[in-house]
Design a protein around this motif. Structure first.
Motif, short mmCIF file in Angstrom:
data_model
loop_
_atom_site.label_atom_id
_atom_site.label_comp_id
_atom_site.label_asym_id
_atom_site.label_seq_id
_atom_site.Cartn_x
_atom_site.Cartn_y
_atom_site.Cartn_z
N TYR A 36 29.27 29.47 43.06
CA TYR A 36 29.75 30.65 44.14
C TYR A 36 28.51 31.28 44.54
CZ TYR A 36 34.66 29.86 43.68
OH TYR A 36 35.96 29.27 43.63
N ALA A 42 32.90 39.80 47.24
CA ALA A 42 33.61 38.85 46.56
C ALA A 42 32.73 37.48 46.66
CB ALA A 42 34.70 38.52 47.45
N ALA B 9 39.99 49.19 48.89
CA ALA B 9 38.52 48.67 48.45
C ALA B 9 38.08 49.30 47.40
CB ALA B 9 37.71 48.93 49.80
N TYR B 36 41.31 38.69 38.56
CA TYR B 36 40.10 38.81 37.80
C TYR B 36 39.45 40.05 37.73
CZ TYR B 36 39.63 33.60 38.61
OH TYR B 36 39.74 32.15 38.49
N GLN B 38 35.86 41.99 36.75
CA GLN B 38 34.38 41.87 36.63
C GLN B 38 33.93 43.26 36.12
OE1 GLN B 38 31.81 40.91 40.07
NE2 GLN B 38 30.72 39.33 38.68
N PHE B 88 35.50 45.91 38.58
CA PHE B 88 35.73 45.21 39.77
C PHE B 88 36.73 44.23 39.83
CE2 PHE B 88 34.89 44.69 44.12
CZ PHE B 88 34.25 43.58 44.60
N LEU B 90 39.35 41.46 41.39
CA LEU B 90 39.40 40.44 42.40
C LEU B 90 40.50 39.69 42.53
CD1 LEU B 90 35.49 39.06 42.17
CD2 LEU B 90 36.69 39.88 44.25
N GLN B 101 38.58 27.94 44.45
CA GLN B 101 39.36 29.37 44.74
C GLN B 101 38.61 30.13 45.63
OE1 GLN B 101 40.41 31.16 40.71
NE2 GLN B 101 41.18 29.32 40.08
N TYR B 102 39.39 30.91 46.32
CA TYR B 102 38.80 31.71 47.52
C TYR B 102 39.14 33.12 47.21
CZ TYR B 102 37.97 27.24 49.58
OH TYR B 102 37.77 25.85 49.82
N PHE B 103 38.25 34.13 47.30
CA PHE B 103 38.20 35.36 46.56
C PHE B 103 38.56 36.53 47.91
CE2 PHE B 103 37.35 34.94 42.23
CZ PHE B 103 36.91 33.61 42.25
N GLY B 104 39.25 37.38 47.61
CA GLY B 104 39.41 38.61 48.35
C GLY B 104 38.27 39.46 48.18
N PRO B 105 38.12 40.55 48.96
CA PRO B 105 37.19 41.36 49.19
C PRO B 105 36.95 42.27 47.80
CG PRO B 105 38.67 42.18 50.48
CD PRO B 105 39.09 40.95 49.87
N GLY B 106 37.86 42.41 47.00
CA GLY B 106 37.68 43.19 45.85
C GLY B 106 38.11 44.60 45.76
#
Lengths: 112, 112
Positions: A36, A42, B9, B36, B38, B88, B90, B101-106
């Motif tokens: 990634y 993200a 956000a 998740y 971070q 952070f 996610l 997997q595809y992540f959102g903007p966090g």
């Protein structure tokens, strides 16, 4: 304990350089290895690798997996400032839930 | 195409206050959903995952909980925030047939 280790942790290059990012893994029930790119927010998906020796390529980026030696590399040729980001190596340890274990990332800075 | 939304956000909350972060996915049905965290200088840590409505699995013991009231909605909550909850957060979605997997903007949470 499952782990994904990336090296180097940070790297500074100049535009036009070629870089190689390294990832070693110890993942029980290994299914795949993913890369990634994370800029300010993200992570965005780059590659998924499941078979040894088969190079995945997307533009100037390419990646390959060695399941015998348990490592992967991500190459970026002719780097541009837009390549500056943290690159995450991720092990998928399978199961119906598709769980991932993340490396800490390599922070790449490309100077003009 | 699939889209994943997260809000807010950014969030600054005092210690001891409650928390609710929301994530929604569009364009797919019955996805696996993930939360998740971070923390600064650390890799992404899986907190919760869900393979269906009302089905939540926790990966680490902590001050947080998750719920999935609808197929494409995933909520992260806390009754009383701790300083160590800063980070952070996610949300991600994926399908069990692949490792991506595809992540959102966090959401960047600061607990003061």
């Amino acid at each position: 304990e499952d782990k994904v280790v990336q090296s180097p942790l940070s790297l500074v290059v100049h535009e036009g350089d070629t870089v190689t990012l390294n990832c070693s893994y110890e993942v029980t029930n290994f299914r795949s290895l993913l890369w990634y790119k994370q800029e300010k927010k993200a992570p965005t998906f780059l590659f998924m690798l499941t078979s040894s020796g088969i190079e995945k390529k997307s533009g100037r980026l390419s990646s390959i997996l060695d399941k015998k030696e348990l490592f992967s590399i991500l190459n970026i040729t002719a780097t541009q400032t837009g390549d500056s980001a943290v690159y995450l190596c991720v092990g998928n340890y399978g199961g119906s839930q598709g769980n991932l274990i993340f490396g800490k990332g390599t922070k790449l800075s490309v100077k003009p | 195409s699939q889209t994943i939304h997260q809000w807010p956000a950014t969030l600054v909350q005092p210690v001891g206050s409650p928390l609710s972060l929301e994530c929604t996915v569009e364009g797919t049905s019955n996805p696996n959903l993930y939360w998740y965290r971070q923390a600064a200088g650390r890799g992404l840590q899986l907190l919760f995952y869900s393979v269906g409505i009302g089905q939540i699995s926790s990966e680490v013991p902590q001050n947080l909980s998750a719920s999935r009231p609808q197929d494409r909605q995933f909520i992260l909550s806390s009754k009383k925030l701790l300083l160590s909850d800063s980070g952070f957060y996610l949300c991600a979605w994926g399908m069990s047939s692949s490792g991506e997997q595809y992540f959102g903007p966090g959401t960047r949470l600061t607990v003061t």
